[in-house]
Structures are given as structure tokens and as C-alpha cells.
Design a protein around this motif. Structure first.
Motif, PDB file in Angstrom:
ATOM      1  N   ALA A  72       0.833  -1.206   0.000  1.00  0.00           N
ATOM      2  CA  ALA A  72       0.000   0.000   0.000  1.00  0.00           C
ATOM      3  C   ALA A  72       0.870   1.260   0.000  1.00  0.00           C
ATOM      4  CB  ALA A  72      -0.928  -0.007   1.213  1.00  0.00           C
ATOM      5  N   GLN A 118       1.467   7.389  -6.374  1.00  0.00           N
ATOM      6  CA  GLN A 118       0.591   8.551  -6.429  1.00  0.00           C
ATOM      7  C   GLN A 118       1.368   9.833  -6.174  1.00  0.00           C
ATOM      8  OE1 GLN A 118      -2.367   7.463  -3.530  1.00  0.00           O
ATOM      9  NE2 GLN A 118      -3.574   6.257  -4.985  1.00  0.00           N
ATOM     10  N   ASP A 176      -6.774   2.931 -11.204  1.00  0.00           N
ATOM     11  CA  ASP A 176      -6.001   2.005 -10.374  1.00  0.00           C
ATOM     12  C   ASP A 176      -6.877   1.488  -9.233  1.00  0.00           C
ATOM     13  OD1 ASP A 176      -3.851   2.579 -11.965  1.00  0.00           O
ATOM     14  OD2 ASP A 176      -2.901   3.954 -10.539  1.00  0.00           O
ATOM     15  N   GLY A 235       2.062   1.950  -3.398  1.00  0.00           N
ATOM     16  CA  GLY A 235       1.009   2.602  -4.168  1.00  0.00           C
ATOM     17  C   GLY A 235       0.940   4.103  -3.875  1.00  0.00           C
ATOM     18  N   ARG A 236       1.107   4.464  -2.605  1.00  0.00           N
ATOM     19  CA  ARG A 236       1.113   5.891  -2.260  1.00  0.00           C
ATOM     20  C   ARG A 236       2.323   6.599  -2.860  1.00  0.00           C
ATOM     21  NH1 ARG A 236      -0.574   3.623   2.674  1.00  0.00           N
ATOM     22  NH2 ARG A 236       1.504   3.829   3.605  1.00  0.00           N
ATOM     23  N   SER A 269      -7.974   0.626  -5.772  1.00  0.00           N
ATOM     24  CA  SER A 269      -7.555   1.094  -4.451  1.00  0.00           C
ATOM     25  C   SER A 269      -8.425   0.534  -3.336  1.00  0.00           C
ATOM     26  CB  SER A 269      -7.600   2.631  -4.413  1.00  0.00           C
ATOM     27  OG  SER A 269      -8.941   3.092  -4.526  1.00  0.00           O
TER      28      SER A 269
END
Length: 375
Positions: A22, A29, A305, A25-26, A307
């Protein structure tokens, strides 16, 4: 805020593989880069990082390979010091997944050294005492404890002599029972794994055996053609298209001929609702999403994406011959942008007030798993 005007996410304090993924993923972003842009950035740094691999890793909850972490962090724009920080934390998490070392007096291997703890990827085999001894993938076989030595033949509980062959049968039966328990546990674990790509080249393979639309039973996880019931006779399915007004050129969920529908669609149960995943040979994996998490009618449906957000999940409720799709964050309905009369190829799907009309009822027709290879 993301990008160079804010501090990038860091791995400190993460305690599980899922939290680590996770955080990656951040980081993506924060970088503001698409999968393709990350692939290009990695190539410029001398790394190989296919967009499908990125999508696969960020879509699961298991620890990615060390090489991926290094290439990904560099591609996101961080320097070597921060890259080393992420890789070191990944190593710490991997080490934390191993079994603790045996206490003094534990079983020794054939070279009389203590048996090492189980490493990720090694096979487990239960011994007759219920312990699990590492072995298999590294080619090592570790000795099991010998029976206690006693003068003559040992006696059973009733005083009868227990012959060696009887002891061997008991050991065999106990080991077999342990194997059965292990297989059942592995089966339960596999059943709970998320539907995502593994290592960039594995994908969900199960397809439902028969159509379940209209049966009153929620369709099981699997590959489908999703068909708006008001155009079922026109051989139109939900697939990728563009906005008919040409105000944008982005991907949207539209009605298009089933014979050439793309991407491949996978239905995945998640958190009491369902994700509608699109698996694309170029773009990787995305989830159908209500634009900007808007709660009112008129918001278009587009891939993004995955989430786990509420506006990417849908309640499937039996309706007529199929199912109504209710976005979890609004509980409105998904239907054709201009309603039941909107039967043309290219008609966009949108979040609408629920009417129960055929354009808001969807059939789930089983489809074969894709045969293409991710790049």
C-alpha cells in the motif's frame, strides 16, 4: 499534495507485506506518474519494469521481489539513499516472516548443525511430533528425531511388545495425517488470496462453469462479458471506449460489440461488494470507478487504479433477468447515460437514479480467461 512539493511516503513503521505494498502505491501517487511513465523512467535508469508487472504487484498484498522494489522506487524519482531505505525495510519484513529458530536441543540436520528456520518459498513437512521441518526447494532433507532407545523391544500401554514395523506404521499414519492437515490449510489459504497478478505474468484463471444472471444468486468470481439487458439482442457488451462528445479522449466504460470487446473483465468479490476489474495487455489491471467519487446522478464510469475505495465497488442485487449494479458509496444505479433508449454502440455508462429499467439491468455471461501474455 504530491510530487516534489511534498515529502514522499517512507517505509518506516510498516509491519506487514500488505502495508508495504500500500505504501508503494502511495509512492506512485506521490510521483504523479502513470504505469507507462514509470516503465519509461525505469528504462532510463537501466531497469526493466513492465507496466503489467507494476499493476500486478500493486494489486496484491504479498511482498514484492527486492529487484522490483529498487527499480520501482528509483522510477518514482527517489535517490539511491531512499531506494536503499525501501529495500532494507523490505528485507526486514521478509526476515520477520521466517519461523523463529529452534531452541537448544532441537533436531539437527544431517551435518549435525541446527535446522535453520523456514525461509519464504521453502516447502513445509510435518514430522510425527507436529513440527514443520524445512526442506524440499533447497534440496536438503533434515533428519527426524529417532525413537527413544530402550533395552529390547519397547512395550505398549498394555505391556505388549511394540515391534519395529508397528512403530513404523504409526509414524507413517501420523505423518500422513499431518500432510492432510497441511494440504487443507494450504487450500484454505489459496481460497483467500486476492484476485491479482503475481509477478506480472499470472492472472486469475477460474471461469464460472455456467451463466448465473437472473438466477438470484450472485455471480461467483470469474471472467465475464457484462451485457446491458436493453441491448442483449444487439450483441453489445460493456467494454472500453471514448466519450462521444469528444470533450476528452480518456478510457470510459461503454457499450461495444461483444465480438471484439476489450479489456478482459474479471468480477471479484471484495468486502461484501464486488470489484469489476479490467485486465488490459498494455495498461495492466484497473477497476471500474465512479468519476471523482461523485454521489449524484450523471457521473461517468471509467477505469482507474484499484484502491479498494467505495466508489470502485458495486453491490449486485437481483433485478429482472440479471443484476442491478449499485456503487457502494452512493447506492444509486449504473445504467446507460441517456437511459433505455440509448442503444447505440459507444453509449457511455453512468451513475443514475435507480429506475429498474432494462438499461440498469446487467447480464453476466461467462467468458474464457485471456490467452495474451502481459508485456
Amino acid at each position: 499534495m504530491s510530487g516534489p512539493f511534498s515529502a514522499p511516503p517512507h517505509p518506516d513503521g510498516l509491519t506487514t507485506p500488505a502495508e508495504f505494498v500500500a505504501a508503494l502505491g502511495r509512492l506512485r501517487q506521490w510521483s504523479g506518474l502513470t504505469y507507462r511513465q514509470l516503465t519509461a523512467a525505469a528504462k532510463a535508469s537501466g531497469d526493466v519494469l513492465p507496466s503489467s508487472t507494476i499493476a500486478g504487484v500493486l494489486g496484491r498484498t504479498t511482498l514484492p521481489r527486492e529487484e522490483f522494489v529498487a527499480a520501482f522506487v528509483r522510477a518514482c524519482g527517489l535517490g539511491e539513499a531512499e531506494t536503499a531505505r525501501w529495500v532494507a525495510h523490505r528485507k526486514r519484513l521478509a526476515a520477520g516472516m521466517t519461523l523463529p529458530a529452534d531452541p537448544p536441543g532441537a533436531t539437527a540436520g544431517p551435518d549435525h548443525s541446527p535446522v535453520p528456520p523456514l525461509q519464504p518459498g521453502q516447502d513445509d513437512r510435518p514430522d510425527q511430533a507436529g513440527r514443520f521441518e524445512p526442506g524440499g526447494l533447497d534440496g536438503r532433507e533434515h533428519a527426524l528425531p529417532a525413537d527413544p532407545a530402550a533395552p529390547g523391544e519397547p512395550a505398549g500401554p498394555d505391556g505388549d511388545t511394540v515391534r519395529p514395523e508397528t512403530r513404523a506404521l504409526r509414524r507413517f499414519a501420523m505423518a500422513g495425517a499431518g500432510v492432510v492437515v497441511l494440504l487443507l490449510a494450504m487450500g484454505a489459504l489459496l481460497a483467500q488470496l486476492p484476485v491479482s497478478w503475481a509477478g506480472g505474468d499470472a492472472r486469475p484463471s477460474a471461469s464460472p462453469a455456467a451463466a448465473t444472471a437472473g438466477s438470484g444468486r450472485t455471480p461467483p468470481d470469474g471472467w465475464y462479458h457484462i451485457v446491458p439487458s436493453h441491448v442483449a439482442g444487439r450483441d453489445l457488451c460493456v467494454g472500453e471506449g471514448r466519450e462521444r462528445s469528444k470533450r476528452t479522449d480518456r478510457h470510459l466504460a461503454v457499450q461495444r460489440p461483444c465480438r471484439d470487446v476489450v479489456p478482459d473483465t474479471y468480477l471479484h468479490a471484495a468486502g461484501g461488494a464486488h470489484e469489476i476489474q479490467w485486465h488490459h495487455p498494455e495498461e495492466g489491471v484497473g477497476c471500474l470507478t465512479v468519476d471523482e467519487a461523485l454521489t449524484g446522478p450523471g457521473a461517468l464510469i471509467a477505469p482507474a487504479d484499484c484502491s479498494g475505495a467505495a466508489h470502485q465497488r458495486f453491490l449486485l442485487k437481483p433485478a429482472g433477468v440479471g443484476f442491478a449494479l449499485h456503487p457502494l458509496h452512493s447506492e444509486l444505479c449504473v445504467g446507460a447515460l441517456y437511459g433505455e433508449a440509448d442503444v447505440a454502440p459507444g453509449a457511455e455508462l453512468a451513475q443514475k437514479s435507480c429506475t429498474g429499467r432494462p438499461d440498469q439491468v446487467f447480464l453476466f455471461r461467462p467468458a474464457p480467461a485471456p490467452t495474451w501474455t502481459p508485456r
